[in-house]
Motif scaffolding. Structure first.
Motif, short mmCIF file in Angstrom:
data_model
loop_
_atom_site.label_atom_id
_atom_site.label_comp_id
_atom_site.label_asym_id
_atom_site.label_seq_id
_atom_site.Cartn_x
_atom_site.Cartn_y
_atom_site.Cartn_z
N ALA A 55 0.68 -1.08 -0.16
CA ALA A 55 -0.14 0.17 0.00
C ALA A 55 0.86 1.18 0.05
O ALA A 55 0.49 2.38 -0.61
CB ALA A 55 -0.77 0.09 1.17
N TRP A 56 1.88 1.16 0.61
CA TRP A 56 2.73 2.46 1.01
C TRP A 56 3.45 2.60 -0.50
O TRP A 56 3.29 3.95 -1.02
CB TRP A 56 4.02 1.90 1.90
CG TRP A 56 4.89 3.19 2.47
CD1 TRP A 56 4.40 3.96 3.23
CD2 TRP A 56 5.93 3.70 1.68
NE1 TRP A 56 5.39 5.00 3.60
CE2 TRP A 56 6.31 4.91 2.62
CE3 TRP A 56 6.72 3.41 0.61
CZ2 TRP A 56 7.67 5.72 1.97
CZ3 TRP A 56 7.86 4.17 0.26
CH2 TRP A 56 8.01 5.18 0.85
N VAL A 60 2.86 6.33 -2.39
CA VAL A 60 3.76 7.39 -2.65
C VAL A 60 3.68 7.43 -4.19
O VAL A 60 4.16 8.61 -4.75
CB VAL A 60 5.18 6.66 -2.28
CG1 VAL A 60 6.26 7.38 -2.92
CG2 VAL A 60 5.47 6.62 -0.78
N ALA A 61 3.59 6.54 -4.95
CA ALA A 61 3.56 6.57 -6.55
C ALA A 61 2.37 7.75 -7.00
O ALA A 61 2.60 8.42 -7.82
CB ALA A 61 3.07 5.41 -7.22
N GLY A 62 1.31 7.75 -6.18
CA GLY A 62 0.20 8.40 -6.53
C GLY A 62 0.76 9.87 -6.32
O GLY A 62 0.44 10.90 -7.06
N VAL A 111 -9.22 4.95 -7.44
CA VAL A 111 -9.92 4.17 -6.41
C VAL A 111 -10.13 2.68 -7.09
O VAL A 111 -9.99 1.75 -6.70
CB VAL A 111 -11.16 4.74 -6.08
CG1 VAL A 111 -12.12 3.80 -5.56
CG2 VAL A 111 -11.02 6.06 -5.22
N LEU A 112 -10.61 3.02 -8.44
CA LEU A 112 -10.90 1.44 -9.20
C LEU A 112 -9.47 0.81 -9.21
O LEU A 112 -9.58 -0.44 -9.14
CB LEU A 112 -11.13 1.64 -10.76
CG LEU A 112 -11.75 0.59 -11.49
CD1 LEU A 112 -12.55 -0.23 -10.54
CD2 LEU A 112 -12.33 0.77 -12.80
N ALA A 113 -8.45 1.29 -9.68
CA ALA A 113 -7.10 0.85 -9.44
C ALA A 113 -6.69 0.19 -8.39
O ALA A 113 -6.32 -1.16 -8.34
CB ALA A 113 -5.89 1.75 -9.98
N TRP A 114 -6.97 0.83 -7.26
CA TRP A 114 -6.61 0.07 -5.76
C TRP A 114 -7.53 -1.20 -5.76
O TRP A 114 -7.08 -2.15 -5.34
CB TRP A 114 -6.95 1.03 -4.99
CG TRP A 114 -5.82 1.85 -4.55
CD1 TRP A 114 -5.56 3.13 -5.10
CD2 TRP A 114 -4.94 1.97 -3.59
NE1 TRP A 114 -4.28 3.77 -4.66
CE2 TRP A 114 -3.99 3.13 -3.65
CE3 TRP A 114 -4.45 1.10 -2.56
CZ2 TRP A 114 -2.87 3.43 -2.78
CZ3 TRP A 114 -3.53 1.44 -1.84
CH2 TRP A 114 -2.77 2.38 -1.80
N SER A 115 -8.96 -1.01 -6.25
CA SER A 115 -9.89 -2.06 -5.66
C SER A 115 -9.32 -3.29 -6.79
O SER A 115 -9.42 -4.24 -6.20
CB SER A 115 -11.27 -1.52 -6.28
OG SER A 115 -11.99 -2.61 -6.23
N ALA A 125 -9.54 3.52 1.70
CA ALA A 125 -9.83 4.79 2.24
C ALA A 125 -8.60 5.21 3.23
O ALA A 125 -8.26 6.39 3.10
CB ALA A 125 -11.01 4.75 3.08
N ASP A 126 -8.02 4.39 3.79
CA ASP A 126 -6.82 4.59 4.46
C ASP A 126 -5.83 4.97 3.63
O ASP A 126 -5.17 6.39 4.12
CB ASP A 126 -6.59 3.34 5.62
CG ASP A 126 -5.37 3.54 6.55
OD1 ASP A 126 -5.48 4.75 7.39
OD2 ASP A 126 -4.49 2.92 6.31
N ALA A 127 -5.64 4.49 2.76
CA ALA A 127 -4.27 4.59 1.87
C ALA A 127 -4.28 6.03 1.14
O ALA A 127 -3.47 6.86 0.97
CB ALA A 127 -4.12 3.75 0.74
N LEU A 128 -5.76 6.27 0.71
CA LEU A 128 -6.00 7.78 0.00
C LEU A 128 -6.45 8.71 1.00
O LEU A 128 -6.51 9.96 0.62
CB LEU A 128 -6.59 7.63 -1.15
CG LEU A 128 -6.44 6.50 -2.13
CD1 LEU A 128 -7.51 6.39 -3.26
CD2 LEU A 128 -5.13 6.88 -2.88
N ARG A 129 -6.47 8.36 2.20
CA ARG A 129 -7.01 9.44 3.14
C ARG A 129 -8.21 10.13 2.86
O ARG A 129 -8.37 11.36 2.86
CB ARG A 129 -5.62 10.51 3.38
CG ARG A 129 -4.47 9.79 4.23
CD ARG A 129 -3.50 10.77 4.33
NE ARG A 129 -2.44 10.25 5.17
CZ ARG A 129 -1.54 9.27 4.86
NH1 ARG A 129 -1.61 8.54 3.65
NH2 ARG A 129 -0.53 8.77 5.53
N ILE A 130 -9.29 9.10 2.49
CA ILE A 130 -10.66 9.61 2.30
C ILE A 130 -11.59 8.97 3.09
O ILE A 130 -11.02 7.63 3.47
CB ILE A 130 -10.82 9.68 0.66
CG1 ILE A 130 -10.68 8.13 0.14
CG2 ILE A 130 -10.13 10.61 0.13
CD1 ILE A 130 -10.90 8.11 -1.36
#
Length: 162
Positions: A55-56, A60-62, A111-115, A125-130
């Motif tokens: 996840a980290w 960071v890439a984002g 969000v879709l890419a993470w999913s 949500a935790d990773a993107l802080r939303i």
């Protein structure tokens, strides 16, 4: 907490997947590879303190992609033919999806890419802080948009067959 051998194993296993993740998020393969390499360099520096490296590096890439200059890395790893084959397979597997993702707004794409990478809405949500509710809502909007797009494509295909 983590040793050098563990980082090497993580890098070999996750680098191609990180590049594919960034491609699924709508970035060109070359940009995705450069940004993934830079995110991995940052991960190496922070390695002893990382609790969830997968996840980290995505987070960071984002951030690197949002940075001025588009997150282009000055350093890219030497291409390992086996890694390149695996990367090509992962990207090809999602080629149709990548084109479709390009039509989505940025947050929906991310969000879709993470999913698609197997993260739960709570992890996203935790990773993107939303808020988790925002992630679930975004995924609902993405599914609806993809359904409409698919229906329109099938309608166009039927019109051509007539």
């Amino acid at each position: 907490m983590h040793g050098h051998d563990e980082f090497d194993a993580f890098f070999r296993a996750d680098f191609p997947q990180l590049v594919a993740f960034l491609c699924k998020a709508g970035f060109e393969a070359e940009t995705a590879r450069d940004v993934a390499a830079e995110a991995m360099l940052h991960a190496l520096e922070a390695w002893p303190t990382l609790e969830d490296p997968r996840a980290w590096v995505r987070r960071v890439a984002g951030r690197l992609l949002d940075a001025p200059g588009g997150g282009r890395a000055d350093w890219t790893p030497a291409g390992d033919p086996q890694d390149d084959e695996e990367l090509a397979g992962l990207v090809e597997q999602h080629a149709g999806l990548i084109d479709l993702l390009a039509s989505l707004p940025g947050r929906q794409r991310m969000v879709l890419a993470w999913s698609l990478d197997g993260f739960t809405p709570a992890e996203i949500a935790d990773a993107l802080r939303i808020a988790p509710a925002t992630v679930r809502s975004t995924l609902r909007h993405v599914r609806e948009r993809l359904r409409r797009h698919r229906a329109a494509r099938h309608g166009d295909q039927r019109d051509r067959e007539r």
